[in-house]
Design an enzyme around this catalytic site. Structure first.
Site, PDB file in Angstrom:
ATOM      1  N   CYS A 124       0.836  -1.193   0.000  1.00 32.71           N
ATOM      2  CA  CYS A 124       0.000   0.000   0.000  1.00 32.71           C
ATOM      3  C   CYS A 124       0.881   1.258   0.000  1.00 32.71           C
ATOM      4  CB  CYS A 124      -0.998  -0.039   1.152  1.00 32.71           C
ATOM      5  SG  CYS A 124      -2.438   0.977   0.766  1.00 32.71           S
TER       6      CYS A 124
ATOM      7  N   HIS B 236      -3.604  -4.903   0.420  1.00 28.44           N
ATOM      8  CA  HIS B 236      -3.068  -5.441   1.672  1.00 28.44           C
ATOM      9  C   HIS B 236      -3.174  -6.967   1.685  1.00 28.44           C
ATOM     10  CE1 HIS B 236      -2.564  -1.697   3.996  1.00 28.44           C
ATOM     11  NE2 HIS B 236      -3.577  -1.254   3.274  1.00 28.44           N
TER      12      HIS B 236
ATOM     13  N   GLU C 149      -1.737  -9.031   3.492  1.00 25.76           N
ATOM     14  CA  GLU C 149      -1.640  -9.611   4.846  1.00 25.76           C
ATOM     15  C   GLU C 149      -2.998  -9.953   5.448  1.00 25.76           C
ATOM     16  OE1 GLU C 149      -1.051  -6.479   4.014  1.00 25.76           O
ATOM     17  OE2 GLU C 149      -1.558  -5.029   5.602  1.00 25.76           O
TER      18      GLU C 149
HETATM   19  N1  GLN Z   1      -1.865   6.967   2.646  1.00 27.76           N
HETATM   20  C1  GLN Z   1      -1.947   6.188   1.452  1.00 27.76           C
HETATM   21  C2  GLN Z   1      -3.283   6.348   0.745  1.00 27.76           C
HETATM   22  O1  GLN Z   1      -4.233   6.809   1.314  1.00 27.76           O
HETATM   23  C3  GLN Z   1      -1.673   4.718   1.726  1.00 27.76           C
HETATM   24  C4  GLN Z   1      -2.684   4.051   2.592  1.00 27.76           C
HETATM   25  C5  GLN Z   1      -2.228   2.737   3.159  1.00 27.76           C
HETATM   26  O2  GLN Z   1      -1.043   2.419   3.119  1.00 27.76           O
HETATM   27  N2  GLN Z   1      -3.119   1.959   3.705  1.00 27.76           N
HETATM   28  O3  GLN Z   1      -3.415   6.012  -0.396  1.00 27.76           O
END
Ligand code: GLN
Length: 533
Positions: A383, A509, A511
């Site tokens: 992410c 994600h 995970e």
């Molecule tokens: N801050 C980033 C976004 O909003 C990544 C978010 C995250 O890593 N969950 O896109």
């Protein structure tokens, strides 16, 4: 015939942090191993509508379900122990409960009546407990009441449980109370008084527990079991020991040795099969006894608080156990990388940059992503981790020195990470990110494709910003190629470096979908690369 609908409530006393979530998850694991159709539900008695707006310092990681709900990390334990995808019906907060009641009041559904905690709020709570069974087609739901008995916030839930005990047949409701039996450091004695007091508190709410689970640092002697049974008015066989264990995954096995699953099934008058925990046993054995070793740096903002990255830690453990290695995590604060550079990452075989929000530590993460590229150290960006990898690549390979995400520099000349037009319009913060599972198509010939062995996957998201397609051609030309796209081709879901042993960055994600007995393919592939580097 009416389907079975049985409720097990798990309350907690004395102090928080006794492992009520793991106890609940373990009950799910044990009942499932006996062929019972079981689901789990968490109640968070706070006024937040979901956990999405709470920072990790408060309650640790925000877990995301397939259907896009931002929940407490206990839902992650539940999914992992139960091996079941959960969703909206499995998580409720006081915010949600009041929200529905107030909306109903505005619609005029209660016209003419005074709307009160009892019965209107308690009815809503009970309806939501039933919904967990209906939505998942289960016959048993184990409901964890967050917090500690005696908390003001928990009272309406205890009242709802009290009512259900009155309304339903005796064998359809059981209450499990988890309490603490501490050891007095001066005398080395185990003390049952706090447990007795917390049961008194529960009784004051009109609830007599059926089982007392005693969390204790050392084995619980027979005379103390008897004492707890006598003072708390439960049969002595219903006092269950819950000893401190080296790994949470041992808890179901320990409780099974205590015969807890059978006793609970008997109390619920449920038929069942012999327990099949062979695969779980095997997993725990590998988790504890694996001889291989690999050291991974996790570079993040909240690393002093390991719960903030709980699902990542668990995913690394699952994959490590499957591959016969112990994963040692070196927690590296991103800000330390800013100051110390290379020194902060010395001796690691892999670097993982997890998700995150906000500017603090960003430059350290960008540095780590670039260092892993240059040094050919296996790198896994998740992410925000993908976004920093893209920023690092744009700056250091494409020579776009000021490349950034508009999250950190709204006026950057090179916004390689940016908001989509539809996100730009959004004002409210709660529940407005790209949330939940979305499909992605994998690019043949990539490492990501090889890891999954599938053309199409679905992974969970929680972010606002996206890779900016205007830069894609330049990236591809320089060797950072897209390994996954959204089906409409508008969103880059994964990038990987061509000329590198293992450099994979994903916008989702992974995970959240790793399970003890089904480790995630990307974590397996990453650890394999780390151990051979
Ligand atoms: N801050 C980033 C976004 O909003 C990544 C978010 C995250 O890593 N969950 O896109």
């Amino acid at each position: 015939m009416k389907p079975l609908a049985k409720y097990v409530f798990v309350t907690g006393g004395v102090v928080s942090g006794l492992g009520k979530g793991v106890l609940t998850a373990s009950l799910g694991c044990l009942l499932r191993a006996r062929g019972v159709a079981v689901t789990l539900q968490k109640i968070d008695p706070y006024l937040n509508v979901d956990a999405g707006t709470i920072n990790p310092y408060e309650h640790g990681e925000v877990f995301v379900t397939n259907d896009g709900l931002e929940t407490d990390l206990d839902i992650g334990h539940y999914e992992r122990f139960l091996d079941q995808d959960l969703g909206h019906a499995n998580y409720l907060t006081t915010g949600q409960v009041y929200w529905s009641v107030i909306q109903r009041e505005r619609r005029g559904d209660y016209l003419g009546r005074t709307v009160q905690v009892i019965p209107h709020v308690t009815e809503e709570i009970k309806a939501r407990m039933r919904r967990a069974l209906e939505a998942t087609g289960s016959e048993v739901v184990v409901v964890e009441v967050g917090g500690t008995v005696g908390d003001i916030e928990g009272l309406p839930y205890l009242e709802a449980i009290r009512q259900m005990r009155d309304e339903l047949p005796r064998e359809d409701v059981a209450v499990v109370h988890l309490a603490y039996v501490p050891i007095l450091s001066t005398t080395g004695e185990l003390k049952t008084k706090p447990t007795q007091h917390s049961v008194k508190e529960l009784r004051a709410a009109g609830i007599q527990p059926d089982f007392i689970v005693a969390r204790c640092p050392v084995p619980l002697p027979e005379n103390l079991r008897r004492k707890i049974a006598l003072f708390c008015d439960v049969p002595v066989e219903h006092v269950i020991e819950d000893r401190d264990l080296p790994s949470i995954y041992e808890v179901p096995l320990f409780l099974a040795d205590e015969g807890f699953d059978l006793k609970l099934l008997r109390r619920l008058d449920l038929s069942h099969k012999d327990s099949d925990l062979r695969a779980w046993h095997d997993f725990v054995r590998r988790l504890k006894n694996s001889e291989g070793h690999v050291r991974i740096a996790v570079v993040g903002k909240y690393v002093e608080l390991h719960d903030a990255y709980l699902s990542i830690v668990e995913a690394l453990r699952h994959a490590g156990a499957a591959l016969g290695m112990q994963v040692e995590i070196q927690w590296v604060p991103a800000e330390r990388v800013e100051k110390e550079g290379e020194k902060a990452l010395a001796g690691v075989q892999g670097i993982l940059v997890p998700g995150g929000f906000g500017e603090r530590g960003i430059e350290g993460k960008v540095w780590a992503a670039d260092y892993a590229r240059r040094q050919k150290i296996p790198f896994f960006g998740i992410c925000l981790g993908m976004q920093v990898a893209a920023i690092a690549f744009a700056r250091h390979v494409l020579g776009r020195k000021n490349a950034n995400s508009t999250e950190f520099d709204a006026h950057t000349r090179d916004p390689v990470i940016d908001l989509l037009p539809e996100q730009k319009k959004i004002q409210e913060k709660g529940g407005t990110m790209r949330l939940g599972a979305y499909p992605a198509e994998l690019t043949p010939g990539t490492r990501v494709h090889a890891a999954y062995g599938l053309p199409r996957i679905a992974e969970r998201h929680r972010h606002r910003y996206e890779f900016n397609l205007d830069y894609l051609e330049d990236f591809v030309r320089a060797g950072f190629i897209p390994a996954a796209f959204s089906p409409d081709g508008r969103l880059v879901e994964a990038l990987e470096l061509r000329e590198h042993p293992w450099y994979v960055a994903v916008q989702f994600h992974p995970e959240f979908q790793s399970r003890p007995l089904r480790p995630h393919p990307l974590f397996l592939s990453f650890l394999r690369a780390c151990s051979s580097s």
